[in-house]
Design a protein around this motif. Structure first.
Motif, PDB file in Angstrom:
ATOM      1  N   ARG A  92      -4.882 -13.357 -14.432  1.00 35.98           N
ATOM      2  CA  ARG A  92      -3.946 -14.080 -15.535  1.00 35.98           C
ATOM      3  C   ARG A  92      -4.391 -13.876 -17.310  1.00 35.98           C
ATOM      4  O   ARG A  92      -5.465 -13.217 -17.347  1.00 35.98           O
ATOM      5  N   ASP A  93      -3.209 -13.990 -17.890  1.00 36.02           N
ATOM      6  CA  ASP A  93      -3.990 -13.732 -19.239  1.00 36.02           C
ATOM      7  C   ASP A  93      -4.752 -14.570 -20.238  1.00 36.02           C
ATOM      8  O   ASP A  93      -5.677 -13.825 -20.351  1.00 36.02           O
ATOM      9  N   GLU A  94      -4.662 -15.736 -19.589  1.00 31.29           N
ATOM     10  CA  GLU A  94      -5.841 -17.224 -19.964  1.00 31.29           C
ATOM     11  C   GLU A  94      -7.477 -16.718 -19.130  1.00 31.29           C
ATOM     12  O   GLU A  94      -8.295 -16.859 -19.133  1.00 31.29           O
ATOM     13  N   LEU A  96      -7.800 -12.783 -19.077  1.00 35.69           N
ATOM     14  CA  LEU A  96      -8.447 -11.522 -19.320  1.00 35.69           C
ATOM     15  C   LEU A  96     -10.035 -11.760 -19.932  1.00 35.69           C
ATOM     16  O   LEU A  96     -11.516 -10.811 -19.751  1.00 35.69           O
ATOM     17  N   ARG A 118      -0.502  -4.204 -16.107  1.00 37.53           N
ATOM     18  CA  ARG A 118       0.366  -4.988 -15.300  1.00 37.53           C
ATOM     19  C   ARG A 118       1.715  -3.307 -14.709  1.00 37.53           C
ATOM     20  O   ARG A 118       0.770  -3.808 -13.762  1.00 37.53           O
ATOM     21  N   GLN A 133      -1.435 -10.520 -15.440  1.00 38.77           N
ATOM     22  CA  GLN A 133      -1.089  -9.223 -15.572  1.00 38.77           C
ATOM     23  C   GLN A 133      -2.751  -8.336 -16.182  1.00 38.77           C
ATOM     24  O   GLN A 133      -2.077  -7.772 -16.824  1.00 38.77           O
ATOM     25  N   HIS A 134      -3.444  -8.321 -15.396  1.00 38.26           N
ATOM     26  CA  HIS A 134      -4.581  -7.622 -16.091  1.00 38.26           C
ATOM     27  C   HIS A 134      -5.186  -7.014 -13.983  1.00 38.26           C
ATOM     28  O   HIS A 134      -5.163  -8.425 -13.494  1.00 38.26           O
TER      29      HIS A 134
END
Length: 173
Positions: A92-94, A96, A118, A133-134
């Motif tokens: 997730r974004d957190e 990264l 993504r 996301q990543h």
């Protein structure tokens, strides 16, 4: 009663591989409590080979096993033990910063790793939840044919003179 230099308890992949490696130099008895070797976890294993497993300190050891697993000596096996797989580590974004650290940890290792967007993830998993996301893609990850590897170790152990005794429980079993 026959004497042995070494008695190995358990004829799964660990016991079979140890017996195979030391059997030429020592008299070895390989004890298995079940009807046949590999009855438990080895017989049910779906193994995955990835050079990044264990982090940068373990990676050289894993990388060193690749040549043997891809092209074992002809007298050990006439087939490779690794098959193509690939792996995608998603976050997730957190998360990264974890992907960045993962890539940095292996930057000088020569491992093949790619950061995926993504869009690349969605091409593989179209219904992926928006939170993911990543990704870091490891194309060189492989499946291990554990059954074939186990059988090869058992064959080699037998050639080395190792004795296998099944349905034999140790005093502590």
């Amino acid at each position: 009663m026959k004497q042995y230099d070494v008695i190995i308890i358990g004829a799964g992949i660990a016991g079979a591989s140890i017996a195979s490696e030391i059997g030429a130099d020592r008299s070895v008895l390989l004890l298995e409590a079940e009807e046949h070797p590999g009855y438990h976890s080895t017989g049910r294993s779906a193994a995955f080979w990835t050079e990044s497993y264990g982090g940068p300190m373990v990676q050289p050891l894993t990388s060193a096993s690749r040549a043997f697993l891809e092209k074992p000596p002809a007298d050990f096996s006439d087939m490779p033990f690794l098959g193509p797989r690939g792996a995608v580590n998603i976050g997730r974004d957190e998360d990264l910063h974890l992907a960045d650290q993962f890539l940095a940890d292996f930057a000088d290792s020569g491992l093949n790793m790619d950061r995926w967007s993504r869009e690349q993830l969605l091409s593989l998993v179209p219904d992926l939840k928006p939170a993911w996301q990543h990704a870091v893609y490891e194309p060189d990850c492989r499946d291990i044919d554990v059954a074939a590897l186990h059988a090869a170790y058992l064959r080699n152990a037998k050639r080395q003179g190792v004795e296998l005794l099944c349905r034999a429980r140790s005093a502590r079993s």
